[in-house]
Design an enzyme around this catalytic site. Structure first.
Site, short mmCIF file in Angstrom:
data_model
loop_
_atom_site.label_atom_id
_atom_site.label_comp_id
_atom_site.label_asym_id
_atom_site.label_seq_id
_atom_site.Cartn_x
_atom_site.Cartn_y
_atom_site.Cartn_z
CG ASP B 91 -0.29 0.05 2.52
OD1 ASP B 91 0.92 0.29 2.57
OD2 ASP B 91 -0.98 -0.12 3.53
CB SER B 92 0.22 4.66 -0.95
OG SER B 92 -0.87 5.08 -0.13
N GLY B 93 0.92 3.78 2.23
CA GLY B 93 1.16 4.41 3.52
C GLY B 93 0.11 5.45 3.87
N GLY B 94 -0.66 5.87 2.87
CA GLY B 94 -1.63 6.94 3.08
C GLY B 94 -2.66 6.61 4.15
CG ASP B 145 -5.33 6.81 -1.26
OD1 ASP B 145 -4.34 6.53 -0.56
OD2 ASP B 145 -6.39 6.17 -1.19
N GLY B 303 -11.20 4.39 0.38
CA GLY B 303 -12.14 5.21 1.14
C GLY B 303 -13.43 4.51 1.50
CG ASP B 353 -6.09 -5.09 2.11
OD1 ASP B 353 -6.71 -4.35 1.33
OD2 ASP B 353 -5.69 -4.72 3.23
CB CYS B 393 -7.43 -25.60 8.86
SG CYS B 393 -7.73 -25.34 10.62
CB CYS B 396 -10.18 -27.96 12.33
SG CYS B 396 -10.90 -26.36 12.78
CG HIS B 422 -9.74 -21.98 12.18
ND1 HIS B 422 -10.32 -23.13 11.71
CD2 HIS B 422 -10.74 -21.07 12.33
CE1 HIS B 422 -11.63 -22.94 11.58
NE2 HIS B 422 -11.91 -21.70 11.96
#
Lengths: 459, 459
Positions: B91-94, B145, B303, B353, B393, B396, B422
């Site tokens: 990501d941009s850090g924004g 952004d 946003g 994400d 998984c 489990c 899990h």
């Protein structure tokens, strides 16, 4: 089943052995990673196996407080609770209780202490400790002992040792009495369960635990039942990873299985006695003699690594170990640094446990062939090399010191994991090296060089 | 290389795709586990791969503060730093900077903020963000952004959106200018290194990033060099565990390799633009139109998931997504709950994400087919069943709720690990289910049932 040591080779006082326990064979000299709360901190059982751990240790003191012995019992014992299929040794809880100092009170009956978890008043007698360890169903249980502090006068050490010997006798009597009763209870439970391969606990039924190993009974139940199930689970987990594509193994644990049946296929093992006596040779020998009346299948040396100088510890080992039965495993409790382990193997010790590799790892102290480094040191900030260029562990194969320092600074869980993998690999690899040196009759020459290099790096 | 999406099938607005990036192919719709500090908390890269993660996310804001972009650059990028060979989006850090609220100041130039780590004054302009992301060498970088808060008036949202668009243009210009320069620097460095398969960054050299993919050059360097090395390392690690017996792979990272050569075989990828405009449809469409002038290889919707009601979020998606280029990936940032992901896929989103599965795991909140359970609840104390009987998984398959509750109470690292395995399995399995449903043209009917059942379990 009764723990049984086969000594394959000796090299001076050092021994190469195979210790057969309910849940498998332990190659000795062995190091036992410490799994205080039913987990060797930060590791999965599969990772421990991959690192070459043959046995791990569980802490009775901690487990009786959290989650409580009954919860573990409900799972059928500590193995199932923590998903570890190899042997487990449980301590008696004594050492931790004695570490509480002002919060505990010792009487002839046992110890009372204030729980550090919830402040409640807790009792730990030899019988209580055995009851807990039987519920944990460890391969090796330890007698409750009074851990003599350092320093102690001859009379203080004698009083403490003699109490330990009375508690050892009570531990022994209770452990085998309850095992026998547990066998009867389980027979009754198994009678109503047509599929279970549960029988009486044949070993416990042998009065005085004289060493006879009875085939069948529980042994057969383990091989065909729980043991096979767990082996399949481990195999799938290790080879196939955690992916969705991995075949789902049949669950050993369900909410429907009765606790009695759960118990039936994971029999307990044997009880070790603990030699006490402080730094006083005569007391140590008297303690050993007293324990040998009870035919324990193994013996520990306790009350060391409590602050005494290294020379004192080695002197005690040199005076006691030669008198310990050659056909029984010898366990030096709570030791220690790599060089301490080597020194004790040279004096005839077979088994070790210590929190050092795992605790050091979480604090950023990492073992290398040239000494311990602190990964928090800024010198590692831009170091693109591994912890130890001579190490073949997963961490050293794949991560830089710079990355490990970063993880530590950010308190990332992966940092604790990678450091623990490295430090445990270091310890378990040391044990492999020691065993190979004994096998080839060159332990003394190897150890001389090793100890000199460790001393040099510490200077 | 330029991120390239192949849409294999559509089902309503939903798309099944293959997104080809520098470090591999991502099947879409895809969920990206969040690896804030160069580690998806508690997981190894091999475990993530085993769970079926095709791509993970790194946080520019966090990594620029710790360990700093230069340290990652010294490793040759984030992949090598964290030992992850598959694609990475940064990501941009924004978003993180805007979350600081009182500690930051926005100007046309960018943002200044007080570091939460050491209190120092830090600047983040679009150019700074690009410089950091280029050093991280992510497959997908994000434009800086201005994240419009919720609620915002039309004029507030417009001002914020228009700033984001100016920053997007500056991000785009700087990213490709610096990539081009990086290619030249690397050519010069490679000239002195006979063995390196490094060439210029052919993709970056294409003015305007028009979509041409040039074979050879970096691609060849990756396949024969670092890529092959990492693949061998992963293979050995996954199959052989961490045991000493595993073959030692040749180290890709040493203290001797020059940083320039390190850089040369891990080229960066492409830059995505981010649609802003708050909850105002006209602004959202204007934002998209503005971004489309710059020929970004992919577009994100930013946003959202900032506190707005679900209906508002879905309304924005429904008004914007149909206008996004069909041949470019669409990424909904920071979303979300399983039901939010399903709802967004139905509206044409390809990538997601969220920290929810990993953060929830560490807090004991575990996803199941019938809703979220809190493992800390005392009802689980004696529960010998798995988290979810329908889950395959590793956790489990091998551990009871009772054990997981115990680990959580004792703050054991293994608890965080098992819970994270899990929850990530739950999310990644959901994405597999979604992709299968699209492939078979039955997404709507499947989703209708799924969303109804989630709603029911939440009631």
């Amino acid at each position: 089943m009764r723990p049984k040591l086969e000594v394959l080779k000796t090299d001076g006082a050092a021994r190469l052995g195979r210790l057969t326990l309910t849940h498998g064979v332990v190659e000795t000299p062995a190091f036992m990673p410490v799994g205080t709360y039913g987990t060797v901190k930060a590791m999965t059982p599969e990772e421990l196996e991959g690192l070459g751990a043959h046995i791990c240790l569980g802490n009775t003191f901690h487990l009786m407080l959290r989650p409580g012995a009954d919860i573990v019992d409900l799972h059928g014992g500590l193995h199932r609770f923590m998903h570890w299929s190899r042997p487990i040794l449980t301590d008696s809880g004594g050492f931790q209780v004695f570490s509480l100092k002002s919060l505990r009170k010792i009487t002839e009956e046992g110890v009372r202490f204030r729980s550090p978890i919830d402040g409640s008043d807790v009792r730990l007698t030899p019988e209580d400790s055995m009851d807990v360890q039987l519920k944990l169903r460890s391969d090796i249980a330890m007698a409750l002992d009074d851990c003599t502090p350092y320093p102690a006068t001859e009379s203080e050490a004698r009083e403490s040792m003699e109490r330990s010997m009375r508690w050892a006798a009570r531990s022994h009597a209770h452990y085998y009495r309850e095992r026998l009763r547990g066998g009867r209870d389980m027979r009754a439970a198994a009678a109503g369960d047509s599929g279970a391969a549960a029988g009486g606990d044949s070993d416990a039924a042998v009065a005085g635990d004289s060493g006879a190993v009875v085939a069948g009974g529980f042994g057969a139940g383990v091989a065909g039942g729980f043991g096979a199930d767990v082996a399949g689970g481990f195999g799938a987990g290790a080879a196939g990873g955690f992916g969705a594509g991995a075949p789902r193994d049949s669950r050993a644990i369900t909410g429907n299985a009765g606790a009695a049946v759960e118990n039936a296929d994971s029999p307990p093992g044997g009880l070790f006695g603990i030699v006490q006596g402080g730094m006083h040779t005569a007391l140590r020998l008297a303690s050993l003699e007293s324990l040998m009346q009870l035919d324990f299948p193994g013996f520990a040396v306790g009350g060391l690594a409590v602050g005494e100088p290294e020379e004192e510890r080695l002197r005690v080992l040199e005076s006691v170990v030669p008198h310990m039965p050659a056909d029984r495993p010898r366990y030096l409790m709570g030791v220690g640094r790599p060089e301490d382990i080597v020194a004790a193997v040279l004096r005839g010790i077979d088994m070790f446990d210590c929190v050092m590799p795992t605790r050091h790892a979480r604090n950023g102290h990492l073992f290398t062939s040239t000494g311990v480094i602190n990964i928090r040191n800024s010198v590692h900030q831009t170091d693109l090399g591994p912890i130890d260029p001579d190490c073949g562990c997963y961490t050293c194969r794949n991560y830089t010191r710079s990355y490990l320092r970063h993880l530590d600074r950010c308190n990332e869980i992966l940092g604790s994991r990678l450091n623990t993998i490295h430090n445990l690999h270091f310890y378990l690899d040391l044990m492999r090296t020691i065993r190979a040196a004994i096998a080839e009759g060159r332990l003394t020459s190897w150890a001389t060089g090793y100890l000199a290099s460790r001393k040099q790096s510490a200077d």
